[in-house]
Design an enzyme around this catalytic site. Sequence first.
Site, PDB file in Angstrom:
ATOM      1  N   GLU A 120      41.063   8.156  20.698  1.00 41.25           N
ATOM      2  CA  GLU A 120      41.763   8.125  19.403  1.00 41.25           C
ATOM      3  C   GLU A 120      42.911   9.127  19.378  1.00 41.25           C
ATOM      4  OE1 GLU A 120      40.997   5.407  18.303  1.00 41.25           O
ATOM      5  OE2 GLU A 120      39.909   5.673  16.425  1.00 41.25           O
ATOM      6  N   THR A 168      48.015   3.724  12.715  1.00 42.66           N
ATOM      7  CA  THR A 168      47.244   4.854  12.188  1.00 42.66           C
ATOM      8  C   THR A 168      48.127   6.093  12.114  1.00 42.66           C
ATOM      9  OG1 THR A 168      45.216   3.913  13.050  1.00 42.66           O
ATOM     10  CG2 THR A 168      45.181   6.264  12.587  1.00 42.66           C
TER      11      THR A 168
HETATM   12  N1  LIG Z   1      42.082  -0.423  24.042  1.00 44.90           N
HETATM   13  C1  LIG Z   1      42.890  -0.448  22.977  1.00 44.90           C
HETATM   14  N2  LIG Z   1      42.620  -1.279  21.952  1.00 44.90           N
HETATM   15  C2  LIG Z   1      43.443  -1.351  20.878  1.00 44.90           C
HETATM   16  N3  LIG Z   1      44.567  -0.629  20.739  1.00 44.90           N
HETATM   17  C3  LIG Z   1      44.885   0.232  21.728  1.00 44.90           C
HETATM   18  C4  LIG Z   1      44.055   0.363  22.874  1.00 44.90           C
HETATM   19  N4  LIG Z   1      44.606   1.304  23.662  1.00 44.90           N
HETATM   20  C5  LIG Z   1      45.730   1.723  23.061  1.00 44.90           C
HETATM   21  N5  LIG Z   1      45.909   1.078  21.892  1.00 44.90           N
HETATM   22  C6  LIG Z   1      47.017   1.278  20.948  1.00 44.90           C
HETATM   23  O1  LIG Z   1      46.485   1.823  19.742  1.00 44.90           O
HETATM   24  C7  LIG Z   1      47.196   1.328  18.622  1.00 44.90           C
HETATM   25  C8  LIG Z   1      46.188   0.715  17.647  1.00 44.90           C
HETATM   26  O2  LIG Z   1      45.361   1.727  17.182  1.00 44.90           O
HETATM   27  P1  LIG Z   1      45.350   2.131  15.655  1.00 44.90           P
HETATM   28  O3  LIG Z   1      44.426   3.295  15.515  1.00 44.90           O
HETATM   29  O4  LIG Z   1      46.761   2.285  15.175  1.00 44.90           O
HETATM   30  O5  LIG Z   1      44.740   0.840  14.966  1.00 44.90           O
HETATM   31  P2  LIG Z   1      43.256   0.388  14.744  1.00 44.90           P
HETATM   32  O6  LIG Z   1      42.398   1.031  15.770  1.00 44.90           O
HETATM   33  O7  LIG Z   1      43.243  -1.089  14.665  1.00 44.90           O
HETATM   34  O8  LIG Z   1      42.988   0.869  13.266  1.00 44.90           O
HETATM   35  P3  LIG Z   1      42.104   1.917  12.487  1.00 44.90           P
HETATM   36  O9  LIG Z   1      41.877   3.083  13.415  1.00 44.90           O
HETATM   37  O10 LIG Z   1      42.922   2.221  11.292  1.00 44.90           O
HETATM   38  O11 LIG Z   1      40.852   1.246  12.112  1.00 44.90           O
HETATM   39  C9  LIG Z   1      48.183   0.305  19.120  1.00 44.90           C
HETATM   40  O12 LIG Z   1      49.447   0.942  19.226  1.00 44.90           O
HETATM   41  C10 LIG Z   1      47.673  -0.039  20.519  1.00 44.90           C
HETATM   42  O13 LIG Z   1      48.700  -0.378  21.424  1.00 44.90           O
HETATM   43  N1  LIG Z   2      40.071   8.165   9.401  1.00 45.32           N
HETATM   44  C1  LIG Z   2      41.127   7.495  10.097  1.00 45.32           C
HETATM   45  C2  LIG Z   2      40.624   6.126  10.470  1.00 45.32           C
HETATM   46  C3  LIG Z   2      41.651   5.245  11.090  1.00 45.32           C
HETATM   47  O1  LIG Z   2      41.716   5.447  12.453  1.00 45.32           O
HETATM   48  C4  LIG Z   2      42.318   7.370   9.168  1.00 45.32           C
HETATM   49  O2  LIG Z   2      42.115   6.877   8.062  1.00 45.32           O
HETATM   50  O3  LIG Z   2      43.421   7.769   9.522  1.00 45.32           O
END
Ligand SMILES: Nc1ncnc2c1ncn2[C@@H]1O[C@H](COP(=O)(O)OP(=O)(O)OP(=O)(O)O)[C@@H](O)[C@H]1O
Ligand SMILES: N[C@@H](CCO)C(=O)O
Length: 293
Positions: A120, A168
């Site tokens: 993350e 995020t």
């Molecule tokens: N294995 C992976 N799976 C998904 N996204 C990835 C991965 N590795 C890197 N990324 C990158 O992480 C970003 C997506 O993560 P982000 O935390 O923004 O969204 P999310 O995980 O869907 O949402 P949230 O954390 O709000 O629930 C994108 O830019 C993507 O390219």
């Molecule tokens: N706690 C995180 C979760 C999303 O990755 C946020 O709200 O930014």
Amino acid sequence: MLTVRAPATSANLGSGFDVFGVALGTPADVVRVERASETTITVTGTGSQYIPEDPAKNTVGAVVDALDAPARIRIDKGVRPSSGLGSSAASAAAAAVALNELYGRGLSRNELVPIAAEGEAIVSGEAHSDNVAPSLLGGFTIATADGVTQVDASIPLVACLPETVVSTRDARGVVPERANMDDVVDTVGSAATLTVGMAQNDPELVGRGMADEIVTPERSELIDGYDRVREAALEAGATGVTVSGAGPGMLAACHRGDRKAIASAMVDAFDEVGVESRAYQTAVGSGARLSRN
Ligand SMILES: Nc1ncnc2c1ncn2[C@@H]1O[C@H](COP(=O)(O)OP(=O)(O)OP(=O)(O)O)[C@@H](O)[C@H]1O
Ligand SMILES: N[C@@H](CCO)C(=O)O
């Protein structure tokens, strides 16, 4: 070869910013690993075109480094990236379980939480654990600096994902640096109510406990149609509605029989503001599952 299915998650739940999370029954990422001298990552599935295969940029690469476990890794994405359903965390959680087993590291699911959270940090700048904890442990999780508290729960949920993207990193940029004391008091009350609701499997308490006056008002501004969709879900029977994770997904808590109506109401309301969306009728579910094949 080892295969791990790790669920999507919804973090924050309104009142528990960076602390609360739930595992969802659907969707999920599937990660397959085999030992290799050098790490390679291939990504298929929903939104895979937006996900880097370079281990230095993929959340899974950080897990490989943390466990010193090079592997040939195949990620089949069921969780769309930048959706608010813990897409980046699902891959990291699956990889942590798979590589821990592949290399016999012997770490417990709780011990894997900070390892999966390293992923993350790559995408959002901070190693917050509120998505990886429920993806690893299942149920409802409370992730704090002291560790993770988990309870099994089975609250029915609808997660509605608009076809828009909020990263995020951007959504963390609108989180206020300070909060008003009255808002803090109200939000602490909500968080306590939600926690009791999860422990008692009570959708009314969970819905009421989603109220948050600190982060959600700022984040909801980033989601086209948020107020309209929220209102529509409440009218269709939702007990509470909030931003899922960092958005743009939205999460509704409800009673089991109301999920279908709430899902259609949310999709229709997004449609009214010109945004296509997809709703998952789901519930709080189990954590990552390992199989050998
Ligand atoms: N294995 C992976 N799976 C998904 N996204 C990835 C991965 N590795 C890197 N990324 C990158 O992480 C970003 C997506 O993560 P982000 O935390 O923004 O969204 P999310 O995980 O869907 O949402 P949230 O954390 O709000 O629930 C994108 O830019 C993507 O390219
Ligand atoms: N706690 C995180 C979760 C999303 O990755 C946020 O709200 O930014």
